[in-house]
Design a protein around this motif. Sequence first.
Motif, PDB file in Angstrom:
ATOM      1  N   GLN A 180      30.998  85.239 -96.410  1.00  0.00           N
ATOM      2  CA  GLN A 180      29.645  85.696 -96.689  1.00  0.00           C
ATOM      3  C   GLN A 180      28.734  85.440 -95.476  1.00  0.00           C
ATOM      4  N   ALA A 181      27.674  86.233 -95.376  1.00  0.00           N
ATOM      5  CA  ALA A 181      26.704  86.038 -94.293  1.00  0.00           C
ATOM      6  C   ALA A 181      25.853  84.804 -94.545  1.00  0.00           C
ATOM      7  N   THR A 182      25.578  84.530 -95.819  1.00  0.00           N
ATOM      8  CA  THR A 182      24.817  83.351 -96.212  1.00  0.00           C
ATOM      9  C   THR A 182      25.465  82.739 -97.444  1.00  0.00           C
ATOM     10  N   ARG A 259      27.175  78.591 -92.226  1.00  0.00           N
ATOM     11  CA  ARG A 259      26.468  79.715 -92.830  1.00  0.00           C
ATOM     12  C   ARG A 259      25.074  79.258 -93.255  1.00  0.00           C
TER      13      ARG A 259
END
Length: 302
Positions: A180-182, A259
């Motif tokens: 995931q990006a965050t 992240r």
Amino acid sequence: MKIELRQIRQFLAVADTLNFRRAAEHLALAQPALSRGIQLLEHQLGVSLFKRNNRRVELTPAGTVFLKGCQDLMEDLDETVRQARKAQRGELGTLSIGYTDFAISGVLPRILDGFRRKYPEIDIELTYGSTHQQLEDLAIRKIDVAFVTSPVAGANLALIPVQHDRYVAVLPAAHPLARQATVDISELAGEGFIVGVMARWRHFRRHLDALCLKAGFAPRIVQEVYNTEGMFGLISANIGVTIHLECTANYIRSDVALRPLTGVNDTIITVAAWREDDMRPALTHFADFLQTLPRNADHGLL
């Protein structure tokens, strides 16, 4: 044997000019007084420094050796005076600085590099320590400056924020959340946490516990370590995850993923602290230097 500085200056004047009259004029001294001064010096040393006749003055072999030693002595004296004046101005000396993992991962290297460029003759002694330990060391004057995790308070302490960090999730590179990006903090509720030991990380552990409790869970601790390097090593072994600060991106391992952490608005502030009642010149220069450093408007990093 007690040789005075004025005698050495008289000898150097004669050795430079090889003329008693000109040397006396240079020293604003009567020639007979200069001659008596050189004779007294020779008597004290037990050697002849000059060969004299009506036509010329020459250094003897002993005089040549004595001249070299006196020149070195005067150079050393001049340098000692220069160093003493630098020390008085705070441009010479030693500064003892304590730091945490967060500081050395963030702005401290840049601060030290800039300060040493400006004051190259001030020696920096660095000591790694927890926030709690550094504050104790400041209290007993074991260190001059502490780079610590806020909030801190203490009598006679001056504080200046030097670094603001957002929180990040630290994951094994193969962890599903690493795709995931965050990462929302709530997604870490079921994970095993690797954290710093309470004795060294108590300030940060309070922040960590508060973040997790605010998100509705208590961190399930599976391992405690002493420093960030050990923490990341265990995370790379897929033993657990953690919440850390964005400054650690400066030395992140390839097998560990950072992240941005969402669901959290808090930041951690690292401050420089020193005793206001112990402002030696070198410390004053360091405090002034910190005040001149630019801040980043987005997240406070220098």
